[in-house]
Design an enzyme around this catalytic site. Structure first.
Site, PDB file in Angstrom:
ATOM      1  N   HIS A   1       0.894  -1.160   0.000  1.00 22.27           N
ATOM      2  CA  HIS A   1       0.000   0.000   0.000  1.00 22.27           C
ATOM      3  C   HIS A   1       0.929   1.205   0.000  1.00 22.27           C
ATOM      4  CE1 HIS A   1      -3.941   1.694   1.996  1.00 22.27           C
ATOM      5  NE2 HIS A   1      -3.356   2.633   1.264  1.00 22.27           N
ATOM      6  N   VAL A   2       0.891   1.999  -1.046  1.00 24.13           N
ATOM      7  CA  VAL A   2       1.804   3.137  -1.173  1.00 24.13           C
ATOM      8  C   VAL A   2       1.853   3.914   0.131  1.00 24.13           C
ATOM      9  CG1 VAL A   2       2.138   5.371  -2.311  1.00 24.13           C
ATOM     10  CG2 VAL A   2       1.424   3.404  -3.656  1.00 24.13           C
ATOM     11  N   HIS A   3       3.065   4.283   0.529  1.00 23.73           N
ATOM     12  CA  HIS A   3       3.236   5.146   1.696  1.00 23.73           C
ATOM     13  C   HIS A   3       4.572   5.856   1.578  1.00 23.73           C
ATOM     14  CE1 HIS A   3       4.789   1.159   2.731  1.00 23.73           C
ATOM     15  NE2 HIS A   3       5.622   1.746   3.589  1.00 23.73           N
ATOM     16  N   ILE A   4       4.552   7.110   1.989  1.00 24.87           N
ATOM     17  CA  ILE A   4       5.746   7.940   1.933  1.00 24.87           C
ATOM     18  C   ILE A   4       6.256   8.125   3.361  1.00 24.87           C
ATOM     19  CG2 ILE A   4       6.697  10.191   1.300  1.00 24.87           C
ATOM     20  CD1 ILE A   4       4.457  10.385  -0.811  1.00 24.87           C
TER      21      ILE A   4
END
Length: 142
Positions: free
Chosen positions: A91-94
């Protein structure tokens, strides 16, 4: 399958939120590289950053900058690091966190058992910093 980030966003698992809006949230990392380490996560489950709609990618970057500016003001690090790594959760996360050297980018140095009082204090300080910077509408209540 629902990701752990979606479960945090949905309130199934507790999280120390510092930002919420219609497109994304930001909460402290459970395995911080430094005090204040924050994850900026889209509400929509997207596995890879290359699959982000450009408008959402831009929004995530803007929120990351706002969080980073607050961290810089609060923690006074030499730099604020940012990374899209993406191996541990699909799950995209920065990642946005205070850093003092390139060694602070090594996930082998993550704290897997951070002091809850330190985490709570960091989240509160970031929320206060965001509010004082004019982002009251996006900052969840303490």
């Amino acid at each position: 399958m629902t990701t752990i980030f979606t479960r945090i966003i949905d309130g199934e698992i507790p999280g120390r939120f510092v930002w919420t809006d219609d497109e994304c949230v930001a909460f402290l990392s459970a395995d911080p590289l430094s005090t204040g380490h924050t994850l900026v996560v889209p509400r929509q489950e997207i596995d890879h950053w290359l699959d982000l709609d450009p408008a959402l990618a831009g929004h995530l970057m803007r929120v990351s900058q706002v969080i980073g500016r607050a961290q810089r003001e609060i923690f006074e690090p030499q730099r604020v690091g940012q990374m899209i790594q993406g191996f541990e959760v699909p799950h995209v996360h920065i990642h946005v966190w205070p850093v003092s050297s390139t060694a602070d980018f090594d996930f082998a140095n993550a704290d897997h058992d951070p002091d809850p009082a330190v985490m709570d204090d960091a989240a509160q300080r970031i929320r206060e910093g965001l509010r004082s910077a004019g982002h009251e509408a996006q900052v969840p209540q303490d």
